[in-house]
Design a protein around this motif. Sequence first.
Motif, PDB file in Angstrom:
ATOM      1  N   GLY A 189       0.832  -1.191   0.000  1.00  0.00           N
ATOM      2  CA  GLY A 189       0.000   0.000   0.000  1.00  0.00           C
ATOM      3  C   GLY A 189       0.868   1.242   0.000  1.00  0.00           C
ATOM      4  N   GLU A 190       0.236   2.379   0.309  1.00  0.00           N
ATOM      5  CA  GLU A 190       0.976   3.646   0.391  1.00  0.00           C
ATOM      6  C   GLU A 190       1.172   3.964   1.868  1.00  0.00           C
ATOM      7  OE1 GLU A 190      -0.523   6.724  -2.168  1.00  0.00           O
ATOM      8  OE2 GLU A 190       0.582   8.299  -1.119  1.00  0.00           O
ATOM      9  N   GLU A 191       2.365   4.437   2.211  1.00  0.00           N
ATOM     10  CA  GLU A 191       2.645   4.761   3.611  1.00  0.00           C
ATOM     11  C   GLU A 191       2.245   6.190   3.940  1.00  0.00           C
ATOM     12  OE1 GLU A 191       6.409   3.516   5.545  1.00  0.00           O
ATOM     13  OE2 GLU A 191       6.734   2.457   3.659  1.00  0.00           O
ATOM     14  N   ALA A 192       1.816   6.404   5.161  1.00  0.00           N
ATOM     15  CA  ALA A 192       1.536   7.760   5.637  1.00  0.00           C
ATOM     16  C   ALA A 192       1.825   7.828   7.127  1.00  0.00           C
ATOM     17  CB  ALA A 192       0.077   8.122   5.372  1.00  0.00           C
ATOM     18  N   SER A 193       2.076   9.030   7.595  1.00  0.00           N
ATOM     19  CA  SER A 193       2.325   9.246   9.012  1.00  0.00           C
ATOM     20  C   SER A 193       1.194  10.085   9.580  1.00  0.00           C
ATOM     21  CB  SER A 193       3.633  10.006   9.220  1.00  0.00           C
ATOM     22  OG  SER A 193       4.694   9.324   8.602  1.00  0.00           O
ATOM     23  N   PHE A 194       0.775   9.727  10.784  1.00  0.00           N
ATOM     24  CA  PHE A 194      -0.300  10.463  11.443  1.00  0.00           C
ATOM     25  C   PHE A 194       0.158  10.775  12.860  1.00  0.00           C
ATOM     26  CE2 PHE A 194      -4.638  10.235  13.604  1.00  0.00           C
ATOM     27  CZ  PHE A 194      -4.977  11.524  13.241  1.00  0.00           C
ATOM     28  N   ASP A 414      13.072  14.823  -5.959  1.00  0.00           N
ATOM     29  CA  ASP A 414      11.688  14.403  -6.241  1.00  0.00           C
ATOM     30  C   ASP A 414      10.809  14.349  -4.996  1.00  0.00           C
ATOM     31  OD1 ASP A 414      12.858  12.255  -4.972  1.00  0.00           O
ATOM     32  OD2 ASP A 414      12.015  10.750  -6.332  1.00  0.00           O
ATOM     33  N   ILE A 415      11.147  15.159  -3.991  1.00  0.00           N
ATOM     34  CA  ILE A 415      10.304  15.150  -2.786  1.00  0.00           C
ATOM     35  C   ILE A 415       8.879  15.579  -3.187  1.00  0.00           C
ATOM     36  CG2 ILE A 415       9.967  16.141  -0.468  1.00  0.00           C
ATOM     37  CD1 ILE A 415      12.429  14.204  -0.817  1.00  0.00           C
ATOM     38  N   GLY A 416       7.905  14.829  -2.711  1.00  0.00           N
ATOM     39  CA  GLY A 416       6.510  15.148  -3.016  1.00  0.00           C
ATOM     40  C   GLY A 416       5.956  14.429  -4.233  1.00  0.00           C
ATOM     41  N   TRP A 417       6.721  13.498  -4.812  1.00  0.00           N
ATOM     42  CA  TRP A 417       6.281  12.919  -6.100  1.00  0.00           C
ATOM     43  C   TRP A 417       4.944  12.211  -6.001  1.00  0.00           C
ATOM     44  CZ3 TRP A 417       5.526   7.699  -7.005  1.00  0.00           C
ATOM     45  CH2 TRP A 417       6.114   6.811  -6.097  1.00  0.00           C
ATOM     46  N   ARG A 418       4.684  11.541  -4.885  1.00  0.00           N
ATOM     47  CA  ARG A 418       3.405  10.827  -4.766  1.00  0.00           C
ATOM     48  C   ARG A 418       2.231  11.797  -4.746  1.00  0.00           C
ATOM     49  NH1 ARG A 418       3.514   5.487  -3.515  1.00  0.00           N
ATOM     50  NH2 ARG A 418       5.494   4.731  -2.719  1.00  0.00           N
ATOM     51  N   ALA A 419       2.384  12.868  -3.960  1.00  0.00           N
ATOM     52  CA  ALA A 419       1.292  13.847  -3.857  1.00  0.00           C
ATOM     53  C   ALA A 419       1.098  14.549  -5.200  1.00  0.00           C
ATOM     54  CB  ALA A 419       1.605  14.864  -2.763  1.00  0.00           C
ATOM     55  N   LEU A 420       2.202  14.810  -5.905  1.00  0.00           N
ATOM     56  CA  LEU A 420       2.106  15.489  -7.199  1.00  0.00           C
ATOM     57  C   LEU A 420       1.456  14.589  -8.241  1.00  0.00           C
ATOM     58  CD1 LEU A 420       5.560  17.209  -7.003  1.00  0.00           C
ATOM     59  CD2 LEU A 420       3.383  18.415  -7.331  1.00  0.00           C
ATOM     60  N   ALA A 421       1.690  13.270  -8.110  1.00  0.00           N
ATOM     61  CA  ALA A 421       1.132  12.330  -9.074  1.00  0.00           C
ATOM     62  C   ALA A 421      -0.390  12.192  -8.921  1.00  0.00           C
ATOM     63  CB  ALA A 421       1.798  10.968  -8.903  1.00  0.00           C
ATOM     64  N   ARG A 422      -0.912  12.558  -7.758  1.00  0.00           N
ATOM     65  CA  ARG A 422      -2.353  12.406  -7.513  1.00  0.00           C
ATOM     66  C   ARG A 422      -3.193  13.361  -8.321  1.00  0.00           C
ATOM     67  NH1 ARG A 422      -4.672   9.632  -3.083  1.00  0.00           N
ATOM     68  NH2 ARG A 422      -3.010   8.185  -2.560  1.00  0.00           N
TER      69      ARG A 422
END
Length: 422
Positions: A189-194, A414-422
């Motif tokens: 899956g995709e990792e996230a921190s909370f 490439d920091i932020g690539w996942r968020a940018l890809a959304r």
Amino acid sequence: MNILLIGSGGREHALAWALANSPLLTKLYVAPGNAGMSELAELVSLDAADHGGVIDFCQTKGIDFVVVGPEAPLVAGLVDDLTAAGIKAFGPSKTAAQLEGSKSFTKAICDAANIPTAKYGHFKNAADAKAHVEAHGAPIVVKADGLAAGKGVVVAMAKDEALAAIDACFDGSFGDAGAEVVLEEFLEGEEASFFVLADGKNILPLATAQDHKRAFDGDQGPNTGGMGAYSPAPVMTDALVEQTLEEIIRPTVAEMARRGMPFKGVLFAGLMITDEGPKLIEYNTRFGDPECQVLMMRLRDDLLTLLMASADGTLDKVSARWRPETAMTVVLAANGYPGSYEKGTEIKGLKTASSADGVEIFHAGTRSDGGRLLANGGRVLNVTALGSTVAEARDKAYDAVAKVDWPEGFCRKDIGWRALAR
Ligand code: AMP
Ligand code: GLY
């Protein structure tokens, strides 16, 4: 109030920056701190492992509140010793810090409170651990049970790699931390921190973030402490945040209280967002580094008030508001990090680089030498920017990075690539 902050990383510079703005602050001390913090606080050369020395300092300087940044002093019981000496401190007790200090402890809490997490086995010798790998096959995740400075986890895609990782643990590669091993099911899956604050019984949700653990672009190369982060993490929708609170965070805090080890401090959940919903990968019992840097950029309320409410058990009386913008931080590290690297190289251009609106440079491994700023660690600077979109935050952060004159450093592009890809 007189405050003592313990730590010397980018996380602590960001905490110092936020604490320095508090209307409640009289004087801020940081031990040992770094060059960037010297503009905000008085740096003191205290050893956090010497609890008696820290207590003496607090008594001499009339310290009203101690904020502990890193995990090691928490796991070593600094907050317990300060509390016993009548000094208020932010962070969990030694027993509650086991949520970070022992992976098998956290797994047992998950079992007891029915918290979604990877299936696992807990082993005290190599033969039993290897038999488990033979029975379950790869991919499988091998974890040293104790604190291993973020290096104790091997995600083994092949069986041989898992067996080698088990040998490394029991051969003492991680010292005492590897004397016991947890083997986990591989989660996809995709990792996230909370992040939440807890006061033993109440929970105050803070914010979400995403880290970039690998050293190089495209999530390649060795694991690091973190090469960049942004907040919020778009993968964490409001519904997922609510589900995480309900299924993971609240049951954990309730189970800790039930066991007589109430959790106070920051609870940092490392999550895998799987097809079956969020699952807990691990807990940390302090702010993330570099996640703290992006959280502090977005926090609109007084940090000191929130941290005190965690220590006082009054989190139900406070709230935290966040800027809706995205904050992004890009880590500049010394060439060679996370392997061996040079110290003492000179860094220039920070004034210009941090002059734009909404840009802050938080220092990590730096020291000043007369008028010169020198690199003094692996992760050295956190170039941090706020933008109305992820792309704007990214552009502002990398514009600032381009103005830093430090040939001996590198960063991911490439920091932020996942968020940018959304
Ligand atoms: P940790 O130190 O526990 O955060 O683990 C370091 C990294 O290993 C995590 O950020 C994940 O990328 C990965 N990891 C840990 N546990 C698992 C798991 N059960 N399945 C897949 N990846 C994992
Ligand atoms: N950046 C990950 C951590 O602080 O553990």
